[in-house]
Write an enzyme that holds these catalytic residues in place. Structure first.
Site, PDB file in Angstrom:
ATOM      1  N   CYS A  29      17.234 -14.238 -38.595  1.00 61.10           N
ATOM      2  CA  CYS A  29      15.727 -14.615 -38.089  1.00 61.10           C
ATOM      3  C   CYS A  29      15.191 -15.522 -39.436  1.00 61.10           C
ATOM      4  O   CYS A  29      14.892 -15.007 -40.451  1.00 61.10           O
ATOM      5  CB  CYS A  29      15.247 -13.168 -38.021  1.00 61.10           C
ATOM      6  SG  CYS A  29      13.492 -13.045 -38.080  1.00 61.10           S
ATOM      7  N   CYS A  32      12.144 -13.776 -40.704  1.00 62.48           N
ATOM      8  CA  CYS A  32      12.352 -12.801 -41.555  1.00 62.48           C
ATOM      9  C   CYS A  32      12.716 -13.642 -42.898  1.00 62.48           C
ATOM     10  O   CYS A  32      12.263 -12.610 -44.023  1.00 62.48           O
ATOM     11  CB  CYS A  32      13.673 -11.988 -41.095  1.00 62.48           C
ATOM     12  SG  CYS A  32      13.450 -11.186 -39.576  1.00 62.48           S
TER      13      CYS A  32
END
Length: 106
Positions: A29, A32
């Site tokens: 991600c 993230c």
């Protein structure tokens, strides 16, 4: 006689008096990866007023399912086992400071 300390469980951590900010993330991600240095700086600045932990949703699907994580990153602030705040997406450090300060004595 010496005893081995009990290993702390996720339940032990989130049920503590100290607020715990949980970052539900995934290695793949992009957002993230943007949150990681923000959380590191935030944790360093807050010291022992808050605990910050990361949970990889791919390695811990039961935790992700239990807290209905539908997108990553999702941040959840726990205190005494209760969800005090929750948000998905990148959150800036100053916003985290404002949110956590509501639940600490700082």
């Amino acid at each position: 006689m010496e005893t081995t300390p009990k290993r702390e469980t996720f339940a032990d951590i989130i049920n503590a008096e100290t607020p715990t900010l949980v970052d539900f993330f995934a290695e793949w991600c992009g957002p993230c990866k943007m949150m990681s240095p923000i959380l590191k700086e935030f944790a360093g600045q807050m010291g022992d007023r808050v605990r910050v932990i990361k949970i990889d949703v791919d390695q811990n699907p039961n935790a992700a399912q239990a807290y209905r994580i539908q997108g990553v990153p999702t941040l959840i602030l726990f205190q005494k086992g209760e969800i005090k705040w929750r948000q998905s997406g990148v959150v800036h450090k100053h916003q985290l400071e404002q949110i956590v300060s509501q639940f600490t004595n700082a």
